[in-house]
Design a protein around this motif. Structure first.
Motif, PDB file in Angstrom:
ATOM      1  N   GLU A 125      10.014   2.224  -1.315  1.00 45.49           N
ATOM      2  CA  GLU A 125       9.272   2.580  -0.115  1.00 45.49           C
ATOM      3  C   GLU A 125       9.973   3.718   0.629  1.00 45.49           C
ATOM      4  O   GLU A 125       9.354   4.674   1.055  1.00 45.49           O
ATOM      5  CB  GLU A 125       9.109   1.374   0.832  1.00 45.49           C
ATOM      6  CG  GLU A 125       8.070   0.369   0.376  1.00 45.49           C
ATOM      7  CD  GLU A 125       8.656  -0.712  -0.511  1.00 45.49           C
ATOM      8  OE1 GLU A 125       9.885  -0.921  -0.481  1.00 45.49           O
ATOM      9  OE2 GLU A 125       7.886  -1.347  -1.253  1.00 45.49           O
ATOM     10  N   TYR A 126      11.269   3.601   0.797  1.00 45.36           N
ATOM     11  CA  TYR A 126      12.032   4.594   1.551  1.00 45.36           C
ATOM     12  C   TYR A 126      12.123   5.939   0.825  1.00 45.36           C
ATOM     13  O   TYR A 126      12.117   6.985   1.447  1.00 45.36           O
ATOM     14  CB  TYR A 126      13.445   4.085   1.829  1.00 45.36           C
ATOM     15  CG  TYR A 126      13.519   3.082   2.946  1.00 45.36           C
ATOM     16  CD1 TYR A 126      13.832   3.482   4.237  1.00 45.36           C
ATOM     17  CD2 TYR A 126      13.287   1.729   2.716  1.00 45.36           C
ATOM     18  CE1 TYR A 126      13.917   2.566   5.273  1.00 45.36           C
ATOM     19  CE2 TYR A 126      13.370   0.804   3.740  1.00 45.36           C
ATOM     20  CZ  TYR A 126      13.679   1.226   5.019  1.00 45.36           C
ATOM     21  OH  TYR A 126      13.750   0.319   6.038  1.00 45.36           O
TER      22      TYR A 126
ATOM     23  N   ASP B 251      16.564  -3.616  -2.825  1.00 46.07           N
ATOM     24  CA  ASP B 251      15.223  -3.987  -2.389  1.00 46.07           C
ATOM     25  C   ASP B 251      14.626  -2.870  -1.548  1.00 46.07           C
ATOM     26  O   ASP B 251      15.319  -2.244  -0.750  1.00 46.07           O
ATOM     27  CB  ASP B 251      15.259  -5.270  -1.543  1.00 46.07           C
ATOM     28  CG  ASP B 251      15.573  -6.500  -2.370  1.00 46.07           C
ATOM     29  OD1 ASP B 251      15.424  -6.455  -3.611  1.00 46.07           O
ATOM     30  OD2 ASP B 251      15.994  -7.515  -1.777  1.00 46.07           O
ATOM     31  N   HIS B 252      13.372  -2.619  -1.729  1.00 43.08           N
ATOM     32  CA  HIS B 252      12.580  -1.677  -0.942  1.00 43.08           C
ATOM     33  C   HIS B 252      12.946  -0.212  -1.154  1.00 43.08           C
ATOM     34  O   HIS B 252      12.471   0.638  -0.413  1.00 43.08           O
ATOM     35  CB  HIS B 252      12.635  -2.014   0.556  1.00 43.08           C
ATOM     36  CG  HIS B 252      12.260  -3.423   0.850  1.00 43.08           C
ATOM     37  ND1 HIS B 252      10.995  -3.912   0.642  1.00 43.08           N
ATOM     38  CD2 HIS B 252      12.984  -4.473   1.308  1.00 43.08           C
ATOM     39  CE1 HIS B 252      10.956  -5.188   0.963  1.00 43.08           C
ATOM     40  NE2 HIS B 252      12.147  -5.560   1.362  1.00 43.08           N
TER      41      HIS B 252
ATOM     42  N   ASN C  40       9.540   3.344   6.086  1.00 44.45           N
ATOM     43  CA  ASN C  40      10.249   2.082   6.264  1.00 44.45           C
ATOM     44  C   ASN C  40       9.219   0.966   6.397  1.00 44.45           C
ATOM     45  O   ASN C  40       8.012   1.216   6.404  1.00 44.45           O
ATOM     46  CB  ASN C  40      11.228   2.135   7.434  1.00 44.45           C
ATOM     47  CG  ASN C  40      10.553   2.344   8.773  1.00 44.45           C
ATOM     48  OD1 ASN C  40       9.406   1.978   8.991  1.00 44.45           O
ATOM     49  ND2 ASN C  40      11.285   2.939   9.701  1.00 44.45           N
ATOM     50  N   LEU C  41       9.674  -0.243   6.512  1.00 44.26           N
ATOM     51  CA  LEU C  41       8.759  -1.374   6.551  1.00 44.26           C
ATOM     52  C   LEU C  41       8.096  -1.548   7.910  1.00 44.26           C
ATOM     53  O   LEU C  41       7.211  -2.385   8.067  1.00 44.26           O
ATOM     54  CB  LEU C  41       9.490  -2.646   6.131  1.00 44.26           C
ATOM     55  CG  LEU C  41      10.090  -2.575   4.724  1.00 44.26           C
ATOM     56  CD1 LEU C  41      10.847  -3.845   4.398  1.00 44.26           C
ATOM     57  CD2 LEU C  41       9.032  -2.294   3.685  1.00 44.26           C
TER      58      LEU C  41
ATOM     59  N   LEU D 295      20.283  -0.360   2.974  1.00 44.23           N
ATOM     60  CA  LEU D 295      19.585  -1.373   2.181  1.00 44.23           C
ATOM     61  C   LEU D 295      20.535  -2.268   1.406  1.00 44.23           C
ATOM     62  O   LEU D 295      20.184  -3.403   1.085  1.00 44.23           O
ATOM     63  CB  LEU D 295      18.608  -0.700   1.208  1.00 44.23           C
ATOM     64  CG  LEU D 295      17.502   0.124   1.832  1.00 44.23           C
ATOM     65  CD1 LEU D 295      16.661   0.801   0.758  1.00 44.23           C
ATOM     66  CD2 LEU D 295      16.631  -0.703   2.753  1.00 44.23           C
TER      67      LEU D 295
END
Length: 129
Positions: A40-41, A36-37, A71-72, A127
């Motif tokens: 973005e990273y 997940d994500h 990052n978020l 992650l």
């Protein structure tokens, strides 16, 4: 990502991406794609990279830096362009103030990882854990 995508990024942003970064994009790690994500990273979308770096260009980030992800929490990861330097830098938006001065950015970016391979391994551990 394809070689055509990389050429498109370079032509749109008028930059030459370093080999160590294009190699990572062309061989984006499968084990990272499963997390997940990950996108973005370590952004693997050429249009997203163009939008992000266009935004930073308008915000006064010196042209020698290229955003590769975030990052978020709103903090960003950068590499240097036009350099043999392979470091991945971290920009903490809460610990810095806005400025367009290049020395400000040089002082505000923290060395986070020695290279993209180390960064990738950290992402998988962080992650995936």
């Amino acid at each position: 990502m394809t070689p055509e995508d990389i050429s498109y990024i370079e032509s749109q942003l008028k930059v030459t991406l370093p080999d160590h970064y294009t190699d990572m994009l062309l061989r984006y790690p499968e084990d990272l794609k499963q997390l997940d994500h990950h996108g973005e990273y370590l952004i693997d979308d050429p249009y997203y990279l163009i939008r992000l770096n266009t935004m930073f260009g308008r915000s006064g980030v010196p042209e020698k830096y290229f955003a590769i992800g975030h990052n978020l929490g709103g903090d960003y990861y950068f590499i240097q362009l036009n350099s043999e330097e392979t470091t991945v830098y971290y920009f903490d938006h809460e610990e810095t103030a806005d400025s367009e001065a290049e020395h400000y950015w040089d002082e505000s970016l923290n060395k986070e990882h020695d290279n993209l391979e180390e960064y990738k391994n950290w992402l998988i551990e962080t992650l995936g854990g």
